[in-house]
Write a protein that holds these residues in place. Structure first.
Motif, short mmCIF file in Angstrom:
data_model
loop_
_atom_site.label_atom_id
_atom_site.label_comp_id
_atom_site.label_asym_id
_atom_site.label_seq_id
_atom_site.Cartn_x
_atom_site.Cartn_y
_atom_site.Cartn_z
N SER A 7 0.98 -1.22 0.05
CA SER A 7 0.27 -0.50 0.52
C SER A 7 0.56 1.34 -0.20
O SER A 7 1.96 1.04 0.39
CB SER A 7 -0.90 0.06 1.52
OG SER A 7 -1.51 0.89 1.51
N LYS A 8 0.73 2.36 -0.80
CA LYS A 8 1.25 3.79 -0.26
C LYS A 8 0.85 4.46 0.64
O LYS A 8 1.78 5.46 1.04
CB LYS A 8 0.64 4.15 -2.10
CG LYS A 8 0.79 3.57 -3.12
CD LYS A 8 -0.07 5.17 -4.16
CE LYS A 8 0.88 4.35 -5.55
NZ LYS A 8 -0.04 4.87 -7.15
N ARG A 9 0.25 3.44 1.73
CA ARG A 9 -0.01 4.34 2.63
C ARG A 9 -0.36 2.87 4.04
O ARG A 9 -2.01 3.07 4.20
CB ARG A 9 -1.09 5.38 2.89
CG ARG A 9 -1.28 6.39 1.60
CD ARG A 9 -2.29 7.46 2.21
NE ARG A 9 -3.12 7.23 1.13
CZ ARG A 9 -4.83 8.03 1.80
NH1 ARG A 9 -5.38 8.47 2.23
NH2 ARG A 9 -6.02 7.51 0.77
N ALA A 18 5.12 4.38 2.45
CA ALA A 18 4.70 3.43 1.79
C ALA A 18 5.62 1.89 1.60
O ALA A 18 6.33 2.75 1.78
CB ALA A 18 5.21 3.91 0.26
N ASP A 35 8.72 2.22 -3.52
CA ASP A 35 8.18 2.72 -3.72
C ASP A 35 6.80 2.71 -4.85
O ASP A 35 5.71 2.61 -4.82
CB ASP A 35 8.43 3.51 -4.99
CG ASP A 35 8.90 5.04 -4.47
OD1 ASP A 35 8.68 5.73 -2.69
OD2 ASP A 35 10.69 5.89 -4.31
N ASP A 44 -1.42 -5.75 -4.13
CA ASP A 44 -1.60 -3.98 -4.76
C ASP A 44 -2.85 -3.64 -4.20
O ASP A 44 -3.72 -3.38 -4.91
CB ASP A 44 -0.81 -3.86 -5.83
CG ASP A 44 -0.65 -2.05 -6.05
OD1 ASP A 44 -0.71 -1.27 -5.44
OD2 ASP A 44 -0.20 -1.72 -7.16
N GLY A 46 -2.61 -0.42 -3.45
CA GLY A 46 -3.13 1.05 -3.93
C GLY A 46 -3.13 2.55 -3.03
O GLY A 46 -2.18 2.05 -2.20
N ASP A 47 -3.92 3.12 -3.21
CA ASP A 47 -3.89 4.32 -2.62
C ASP A 47 -4.77 4.13 -1.61
O ASP A 47 -5.20 4.97 -0.14
CB ASP A 47 -4.74 5.51 -3.41
CG ASP A 47 -3.97 6.02 -4.72
OD1 ASP A 47 -2.97 6.60 -4.00
OD2 ASP A 47 -3.63 6.86 -5.45
N ASP A 48 -5.31 2.98 -0.94
CA ASP A 48 -6.17 2.58 -0.06
C ASP A 48 -5.12 2.39 1.10
O ASP A 48 -4.13 2.05 0.99
CB ASP A 48 -6.69 1.35 -0.33
CG ASP A 48 -7.76 1.32 -1.38
OD1 ASP A 48 -8.72 2.60 -1.58
OD2 ASP A 48 -8.55 0.99 -1.52
N TYR A 361 -10.18 2.57 2.26
CA TYR A 361 -10.42 3.92 1.34
C TYR A 361 -11.62 4.64 1.69
O TYR A 361 -12.85 4.55 2.87
CB TYR A 361 -11.83 2.88 0.29
CG TYR A 361 -12.79 4.11 -0.53
CD1 TYR A 361 -11.42 4.96 -1.26
CD2 TYR A 361 -13.75 4.59 -0.80
CE1 TYR A 361 -11.54 6.05 -2.63
CE2 TYR A 361 -14.26 5.30 -1.36
CZ TYR A 361 -13.71 6.27 -2.13
OH TYR A 361 -14.14 6.59 -3.39
#
Length: 381
Positions: A7-9, A18, A35, A44, A46-48, A361
């Motif tokens: 995750s990026k977060r 990340a 990254d 993956d 993602g942005d979640d 999310y």
């Protein structure tokens, strides 16, 4: 078996990274800041956000499923499964089913309901039907003459990890202002005659004279069996002093700001309800969880009577006007409730911890939406 999530977060004790979280045999074995996902087969996200699984130390939710309407009893195993599913989809991976050992509520005789609810949850767990881990929190009403006969049969239940001492006698603590209590019931549509009948029913099974001895015995049992002990609805400095002397580790739902301040001074953690925080006020007109947070006195949030309130309240703490860091906000629903009950193996995304995690999310209206849940590395929601 090793799996990996990217995750990026990722919300860790050190901040939001990340990162790739590697899981083996139900534990987090590595957190690799990167990254882009590098391990073949990494999921993956993602942005979640990826946060630790929530730990709920006080919920009345099982009772609500056991009797979904006044007088309408439901199948006990079905109630356990429905309660479990609702908790998991709110991001809760460890649940302390909080059962009251007193009186009646909406026609539910809690004495009669206690054993069937505990047995159903035990059965569901032994048969591998539960997605969250369910522990037991017995809420001990000290003015109940039958209290000890209700507690003792369950002292050897390995799920029993929490006891709390309470006194809900009308006219003190949570309902110190009886007129306000009556007004609230009448505004909700309860007839005056019904309110009078409810108050009579609430007091006719109580014996205040047994309160001190019952409290003393519960305190001794908590010490003997190594069970965490909390107080409930402390309203005054004297109440908190007594709780501290008894060895309580937390003050559940302190009624006043003075009580919450004294609890902090003595090292007790303050537990407030998620619904109180989300609504902006206590349903009984007592201390607001938001006020507690604004005074920097809020340590733990529980779901109380709405499982989804925990994750919502935690993310609200990370926004104005509070602006807590996301990791500190998540601690109120994960690390802090775990630690206060002696659970050191969960509550953080950290190497060596259980891989209890939640994919979140954040919607455009800032509501946290639970997309996936893992318990000990296994997808459960």
């Amino acid at each position: 078996m090793q799996t990996s999530l990217f995750s990026k977060r990722v919300v860790t004790p050190e901040g939001v990274l990340a990162a790739q979280v590697q899981i083996e045999d139900g534990l987090i074995v590595a957190i690799v800041p990167i990254d882009t996902p590098s391990m073949a087969g990494a999921q993956d996200l993602g942005d979640d956000l990826l946060i630790p699984g929530l730990v709920d130390i006080h919920t009345d939710n099982l009772e609500k499923h056991y009797q979904p309407r006044p007088g309408a009893r439901w199948d006990s195993l079905g109630a356990a499964l429905a309660h479990d599913g609702q908790c998991v989809m709110a991001g809760i991976t460890t649940v302390f089913d909080s059962l009251s050992l007193h009186g009646r509520k909406d026609g539910l005789d809690r004495k009669e309901a206690l054993a069937p609810m505990i047995a159903a949850m035990d059965q569901a767990g032994s048969e591998g039907l539960l997605r969250a881990e369910h522990l037991l929190h017995l809420r001990c009403e000290i003015t109940n003459p039958e209290l000890l006969s209700l507690v003792e049969p369950h002292l050897d239940n390995p799920r029993l990890k929490l006891l709390s001492v309470m006194d809900h006698t009308p006219g003190q603590r949570q309902t110190a202002d009886l007129n306000r209590f009556k007004d609230r019931l009448e505004k909700a549509g309860t007839a005056k005659e019904e309110v009078a009948s409810m108050l009579a029913t609430e007091t006719n099974w109580r014996d205040p004279s047994v309160g001190p001895k019952n409290r003393e015995t519960i305190v001794a049992l908590a010490q003997e069996f190594g069970i965490a002990l909390m107080s409930h609805d402390d309203a005054t400095i004297e109440h908190v002093n007594e709780s501290h002397q008894d060895g309580c580790v937390a003050a559940e739902f302190p009624v006043s700001l003075d009580a919450a301040k004294r609890a902090r001074e003595l090292g007790l953690l303050n537990v407030m309800g998620g619904p109180n925080f989300v609504r902006g006020a206590s349903h009984s007109g007592n201390l607001s969880a938001r006020t507690c947070a604004a005074e920097d006195l809020l340590d733990i949030l529980s779901s109380d009577y709405v499982p989804l309130s925990m994750i919502r309240a935690a993310f609200m703490l990370a926004e104005a006007p509070f602006n807590w860091s996301i990791e500190r906000a998540i601690d109120t629903v994960a690390k802090n409730p775990a630690r206060v009950c002696g659970l050191t193996d969960r509550g953080e995304i950290k190497v060596g911890q259980r891989a209890d995690m939640v994919r979140v999310y954040l919607s455009p209206n800032r509501w946290p939406i639970v997309r996936s849940v893992w318990r000990e590395g296994q997808a459960v929601g």
